[in-house]
Write an enzyme that holds these catalytic residues in place. Sequence first.
Site, PDB file in Angstrom:
ATOM      1  N   CYS A  17       0.792  -1.243   0.000  1.00 54.43           N
ATOM      2  CA  CYS A  17       0.000   0.000   0.000  1.00 54.43           C
ATOM      3  C   CYS A  17       0.812   1.274   0.000  1.00 54.43           C
ATOM      4  O   CYS A  17       0.508   2.211  -0.751  1.00 54.43           O
ATOM      5  CB  CYS A  17      -1.006  -0.010   1.148  1.00 54.43           C
ATOM      6  SG  CYS A  17      -0.298   0.070   2.816  1.00 54.43           S
ATOM      7  N   HIS A  26      -2.805   0.396   7.434  1.00 55.88           N
ATOM      8  CA  HIS A  26      -3.042   0.583   6.002  1.00 55.88           C
ATOM      9  C   HIS A  26      -3.027   2.067   5.675  1.00 55.88           C
ATOM     10  O   HIS A  26      -3.411   2.904   6.494  1.00 55.88           O
ATOM     11  CB  HIS A  26      -4.388  -0.027   5.602  1.00 55.88           C
ATOM     12  CG  HIS A  26      -4.705   0.127   4.146  1.00 55.88           C
ATOM     13  ND1 HIS A  26      -3.890  -0.365   3.155  1.00 55.88           N
ATOM     14  CD2 HIS A  26      -5.733   0.758   3.516  1.00 55.88           C
ATOM     15  CE1 HIS A  26      -4.415  -0.070   1.971  1.00 55.88           C
ATOM     16  NE2 HIS A  26      -5.519   0.616   2.161  1.00 55.88           N
ATOM     17  N   ASP A  53      -7.564   4.366  -3.445  1.00 57.22           N
ATOM     18  CA  ASP A  53      -6.759   3.326  -2.814  1.00 57.22           C
ATOM     19  C   ASP A  53      -6.367   2.304  -3.873  1.00 57.22           C
ATOM     20  O   ASP A  53      -7.231   1.657  -4.457  1.00 57.22           O
ATOM     21  CB  ASP A  53      -7.542   2.663  -1.685  1.00 57.22           C
ATOM     22  CG  ASP A  53      -6.680   1.758  -0.818  1.00 57.22           C
ATOM     23  OD1 ASP A  53      -5.491   1.607  -1.135  1.00 57.22           O
ATOM     24  OD2 ASP A  53      -7.197   1.202   0.161  1.00 57.22           O
TER      25      ASP A  53
END
Length: 257
Positions: free
Chosen positions: A72, A108, A123
């Site tokens: 991420c 995250h 995202d």
Amino acid sequence: MQASNFDLPSYFRRIDYTGNAASDTTTLRALMRHQLFSVPFENLDVQAAKIVSLEPEHIADKLLRRGRGGYCYEVNGLFAMALEALGIRYQFVAARPMFYAARRPRTHMALVAEVDGRRWLCDLGFGSYGIRAPIDLDALDTDIVQDADIFRLTRDARGEYLLQAKVEGAWTNQYGFDLSPQEWIDFVPANYLNSTHPDAIFVQKLVVVLHRPDGRLILVGDTLKTVTQGCVEKRQLAEHEVAQVLAECFGLTAVAL
């Protein structure tokens, strides 16, 4: 988010984008989808016992020059570089993954971009049930259809945003977040945890995901899952097949396992 070795032409070539470079919703959506379809989510460095670098120049070199993907912080970091170059305002958000049995820290990272007078959740690094296009933060408690997937953004009892995905007919919590300001350096502890902690899924298993217009490819350990229009096929790989699948399905040809 800036890197001295990042430039938009190289980024556009990497994600196979030939459209307009404008600071608008259409471009935001197009860039997110092109990157999702071109740059895989992957934890190969963690599996090689390396701590993932958050240096912007290292991310740009890895994802743009070396044809790699990342998890991420890396894929969303690269997207942030593109937004910065386009003059699109954004902020990082720290999100709490919600699919674990026990409550987890906010490990995250996602983005909220501001274009055309609206705020959009972006995202590109949440793996199996990641969103496939920006989501308007004002579109609460509404079914959001993205290709064969359905998502929903709501608020929990604390007032935090909660992203949900419909999985096998039921709403499943994915992660929660708020809009408290986050700096890039704030993610260093979470990155270290995800790179090194034995309880982190990225330490435990190989995880590679590549979105496609009709679904996504997901490799977890030695199991390859192909999702096409909501239909799922699974295949267990022999040890010698993993490198071949990484190269042929995910474009990761320069990785030594």
